[in-house]
Enzyme design. Structure first.
Site, PDB file in Angstrom:
ATOM      1  N   CYS A 191      41.794  51.084  18.213  1.00  0.00           N
ATOM      2  CA  CYS A 191      43.069  50.824  18.132  1.00  0.00           C
ATOM      3  C   CYS A 191      42.999  49.210  18.735  1.00  0.00           C
ATOM      4  O   CYS A 191      42.455  48.897  19.615  1.00  0.00           O
ATOM      5  CB  CYS A 191      44.015  51.263  18.863  1.00  0.00           C
ATOM      6  SG  CYS A 191      45.595  50.531  19.199  1.00  0.00           S
TER       7      CYS A 191
ATOM      8  N   ARG B 186      42.663  53.975   7.723  1.00  0.00           N
ATOM      9  CA  ARG B 186      43.742  53.318   8.490  1.00  0.00           C
ATOM     10  C   ARG B 186      43.199  52.924  10.002  1.00  0.00           C
ATOM     11  O   ARG B 186      43.051  51.803  10.290  1.00  0.00           O
ATOM     12  CB  ARG B 186      44.878  54.070   8.634  1.00  0.00           C
ATOM     13  CG  ARG B 186      46.202  53.457   9.084  1.00  0.00           C
ATOM     14  CD  ARG B 186      46.342  53.066  10.533  1.00  0.00           C
ATOM     15  NE  ARG B 186      46.345  54.161  11.342  1.00  0.00           N
ATOM     16  CZ  ARG B 186      46.342  54.161  12.613  1.00  0.00           C
ATOM     17  NH1 ARG B 186      46.199  53.227  13.320  1.00  0.00           N
ATOM     18  NH2 ARG B 186      46.150  55.487  13.141  1.00  0.00           N
TER      19      ARG B 186
ATOM     20  N   HIS C  48      44.889  63.990  18.019  1.00  0.00           N
ATOM     21  CA  HIS C  48      44.165  62.585  17.507  1.00  0.00           C
ATOM     22  C   HIS C  48      43.564  62.104  18.718  1.00  0.00           C
ATOM     23  O   HIS C  48      44.218  61.508  19.769  1.00  0.00           O
ATOM     24  CB  HIS C  48      45.269  61.681  17.190  1.00  0.00           C
ATOM     25  CG  HIS C  48      44.921  60.504  16.813  1.00  0.00           C
ATOM     26  ND1 HIS C  48      45.083  59.847  15.404  1.00  0.00           N
ATOM     27  CD2 HIS C  48      44.577  59.300  17.479  1.00  0.00           C
ATOM     28  CE1 HIS C  48      44.539  58.568  15.427  1.00  0.00           C
ATOM     29  NE2 HIS C  48      44.243  57.984  16.617  1.00  0.00           N
TER      30      HIS C  48
HETATM   31 ZN    ZN Z   1      44.081  56.061  17.109  1.00  0.00          ZN
END
Ligand code: ZN
Length: 294
Positions: A236, A10, A203
């Site tokens: 991201c 992801r 994270h």
């Molecule tokens: Zn991330």
């Protein structure tokens, strides 16, 4: 023993320029499972126009091996994402908001307060449907637009999400701004606020080279769940200059060297990382896949 949530399929892939076909994602996930990974963030129910790499979420989920011990999670950023997720049989929903107004306004066109209110309803509807819902709080260690993010604000978003039924919280350092001392402080603040039993994960991105140092600081402060990405894939797409997540096999190598079990096979993870690199048109960031295991 620590728990790894593998986010390569992801967070990793969504920031790769090269399109990764569904079949390759399925094969990656099969290899990760064979390497001992048991928790995988496999998909994001985000607008496919915004993140084309994740457009195959539903199709991918129907092709993954069904195993009792393997948990699949999907990222949810909105009510429409929840509606899509609830039409699949995914067991874990990772509901995300950031904790910085500037970042959230750019990213989701709403303030943190508005996002928290709306997403708390998304959380409770996911829970009512029988899914496990975890809250993921982005920019928890700093925001590229407004700098410091007060820990009180992060706590208050976590509190709303837990009240709505989240079974765990993950704090995300979206743009790699955390440092180890800050991680220790934030973790101990969270533990005093919510108790030792909170299912609490971290994270980190390796944007400024501090990914593993921050993982270690979190572990030493008592955290047992960490997100990471095979071969250090990704970043991201909304974060300026974001680079990949903490690399799974590098993190496993650190923990195994320290005598901490991860439930994974390091050699197989390295093979999986090398296989993934062959599928991408660039050299990936993982260190161990280049240096070899000692
Ligand atoms: Zn991330």
């Amino acid at each position: 023993m620590i728990e790894i949530c593998e986010v390569g399929p992801r967070d990793g892939i969504q920031n790769e320029a090269k399109f990764v076909p569904t079949e390759t994602k399925v094969e990656l996930i099969e290899k990760l499972i064979a390497s001992g990974i048991r928790y995988i963030e496999a998909a994001s129910f985000v607008n496919p126009k915004v993140v084309p790499q994740m457009a195959d979420a539903e199709e991918l989920l129907t092709k993954l091996p069904v195993r009792d011990e393997v948990k699949y999670a999907g990222l949810i950023l909105s009510r429409s994402g929840l509606e899509r997720a609830l039409k699949t049989d995914i067991g874990y929903l990772h509901v995300v908001t950031t904790t910085s107004d500037s970042f959230n306004l750019k990213n989701a066109r709403r303030t943190v307060a508005d996002a928290t209110e709306e997403l708390s309803k998304v959380v409770s509807d996911g829970v009512s449907d029988g899914r496990n819902v975890l809250g993921v709080l982005g920019t928890a260690f700093g925001c590229p637009y407004e700098g410091e993010v007060p820990v009180e604000r992060v706590l208050s978003v976590a509190e709303s999400f837990l009240k709505a039924g989240c079974t765990g919280i993950t704090l995300a350092d979206t743009t790699g701004m955390a440092n180890p001392n800050q991680v220790s402080e934030v973790v101990s603040t969270f533990k005093s606020a919510f108790g030792e039993d909170l299912d609490f994960g971290l994270h980190f991105h390796n944007t400024r080279g501090l990914g593993l140092a921050n993982v270690l600081a979190g572990y030493n402060a008592g955290v047992k769940r960490f997100d990471s990405s095979i071969a250090g894939l990704g970043g991201c797409p909304f974060a300026p200059k974001a680079v990949g997540n903490v690399c799974t096999e590098d993190m496993v190598n650190m923990f195994h060297g320290m005598g901490v079990a991860t439930g994974t096979d390091l050699e197989q993870l390295v093979e999986t990382a090398k296989w993934m690199e062959q599928n991408m048109d660039r050299s990936l960031d993982g260190m161990l896949m280049k240096a070899g295991t000692a």
